[in-house]
Design an enzyme around this catalytic site. Structure first.
Site, PDB file in Angstrom:
ATOM      1  N   ARG A 106       0.845  -1.209   0.000  1.00  0.00           N
ATOM      2  CA  ARG A 106       0.000   0.000   0.000  1.00  0.00           C
ATOM      3  C   ARG A 106       0.880   1.259   0.000  1.00  0.00           C
ATOM      4  NH1 ARG A 106      -2.177  -3.697  -1.052  1.00  0.00           N
ATOM      5  NH2 ARG A 106      -4.097  -4.652  -0.288  1.00  0.00           N
ATOM      6  N   SER A 157     -11.521  -0.975   3.054  1.00  0.00           N
ATOM      7  CA  SER A 157     -10.677  -1.313   4.206  1.00  0.00           C
ATOM      8  C   SER A 157     -10.143  -0.034   4.841  1.00  0.00           C
ATOM      9  CB  SER A 157      -9.513  -2.203   3.771  1.00  0.00           C
ATOM     10  OG  SER A 157      -9.986  -3.418   3.242  1.00  0.00           O
ATOM     11  N   GLU A 177      -5.538   3.066   6.348  1.00  0.00           N
ATOM     12  CA  GLU A 177      -5.308   3.051   4.902  1.00  0.00           C
ATOM     13  C   GLU A 177      -6.013   4.233   4.244  1.00  0.00           C
ATOM     14  OE1 GLU A 177      -6.302  -0.001   1.218  1.00  0.00           O
ATOM     15  OE2 GLU A 177      -5.809  -0.835   3.176  1.00  0.00           O
TER      16      GLU A 177
END
EC number: 1.3.1.98
Length: 347
Positions: free
Chosen positions: A163, A233, A328
């Protein structure tokens, strides 16, 4: 190109929280991008590039210019060994994946239904079910914001991580992703090692069967942002060293984790679920009853509701496992990007 003033951001991000921006403009070409960033009236104002707004939480009214990337179009070429796809930055990622599968082109099917635009994919190095954007990336085209030159970065130059990418570090706020290039081998190999994908019979394995299975699982586990506001998420899966992992494994034998090089990647959803947060609500914000990793706008929530709920989750996971969760989702304040820890100090 129309420049809107004092515009609601609710339709422009999937959390669908009522917040506004001083200015907002939708750009359909690189020339329009340059016009906005070169405009002397906007030079001193903060600017935010937005795709589909599927990974942001606006914590305050934005005091500058929200620039919505509407660059569209895609082309397909091939040689003996590979398919090559060039997609403009504003192309819808789920539609791009489905289009490839319908063309009989494999390689993106594990990344089905990840909300967002093609231009956002390399920034976040999106991933799911054992595949990440870096695995299919040939290049990323960017517009530099200092001199408006265009550059093509190789996958290696993008410095992809979990990520993560160069766009969050050396090139942070220095450029705009205007297009991506994908390289997909014609010799297709199924990537079906993750969970539900193993249920597909070997003789039925194909890009289309994996695509449908991924879509089925995501629709079953994850709320549709069009029905319930969310940004997918909310937290990253934390990566811990093996010594810490072994201590936790001895204490919590059912802990879910996967190897990540010399370390272990722990399932954040499992950690949150074991702290009994499924269905927990703070104001109008709620942890999704079926997926603890997703925070939702259940009842006209405010950004502060989300912040308080996320803070409770972080504290509980730390107290029980000594693992620090990292969000995130990008937090956007009045002047630009911020983070949960800063907001907690302020409050």
């Amino acid at each position: 190109m129309q420049i809107k003033q004092n515009i609601s951001l609710k339709p422009y991000h999937t959390f669908a929280i009522e917040q506004c921006s001083h200015y907002l403009v939708e750009v359909g070409s690189v020339d329009e991008l340059v016009d906005i960033y070169a405009n002397p009236d906007f030079r001193e104002l903060p600017k935010l590039i937005l795709g589909s707004g599927s990974n942001v939480l606006f914590t305050q009214p934005f005091s500058g210019v929200v620039v919505v990337n509407r660059l569209s179009g895609k082309t397909l070429s091939e040689d003996e060994s590979f398919y090559y796809i060039h997609a403009e930055g504003g192309e819808d990622w789920p539609n791009l994946v489905e289009w490839c599968v319908q063309q009989g082109i494999g390689g993106l099917e594990n990344l089905a239904l990840i909300p967002g635009c093609a231009g956002s994919a390399p920034i976040q190095n999106i991933g799911a079910y054992g595949v990440e954007f870096k695995d299919v990336c040939q290049y990323v085209d960017i517009l530099m914001l200092d001199d408006f030159s265009q550059r093509r970065l190789s996958a290696e130059e993008c410095q992809f991580g979990y990520r993560d990418s160069v766009f969050k570090h050396a090139l942070y706020n220095q450029c705009v992703v205007i297009a991506v290039g994908l390289k997909l081998p014609k010799t297709w190999q199924a990537n079906n090692s993750y969970g539900p994908l193993q249920e597909i019979a070997e003789h039925e394995l194909s890009p289309m069967s994996i695509f449908h299975k991924v879509c089925e699982v995501r629709r079953e586990k994850l709320p549709d942002p069009k029905q319930i506001g969310n940004a997918g998420s909310f937290f990253k899966n934390p990566i811990i060293d093996k010594a810490h992992w072994q201590q936790l494994k001895a204490q919590f034998p059912n802990i879910v984790a996967y190897p990540a090089g010399e370390q272990m990647k722990v399932a954040a959803g499992w950690l949150i679920d074991q702290c009994d947060f499924k269905g927990v609500q703070v104001g109008g914000a709620q942890v999704h009853p079926k997926q603890a990793l997703v925070l939702t706008n259940a009842q006209s929530c405010t950004a502060q509701d989300i912040i308080q709920l996320a803070s409770l989750i972080c504290d509980a996971v730390w107290d029980k496992y000594q693992i620090a969760l990292e969000h995130e989702v990008r937090f956007i304040s009045a002047v630009g990007e911020t983070c949960l820890s800063e907001l907690r100090v302020e409050s």
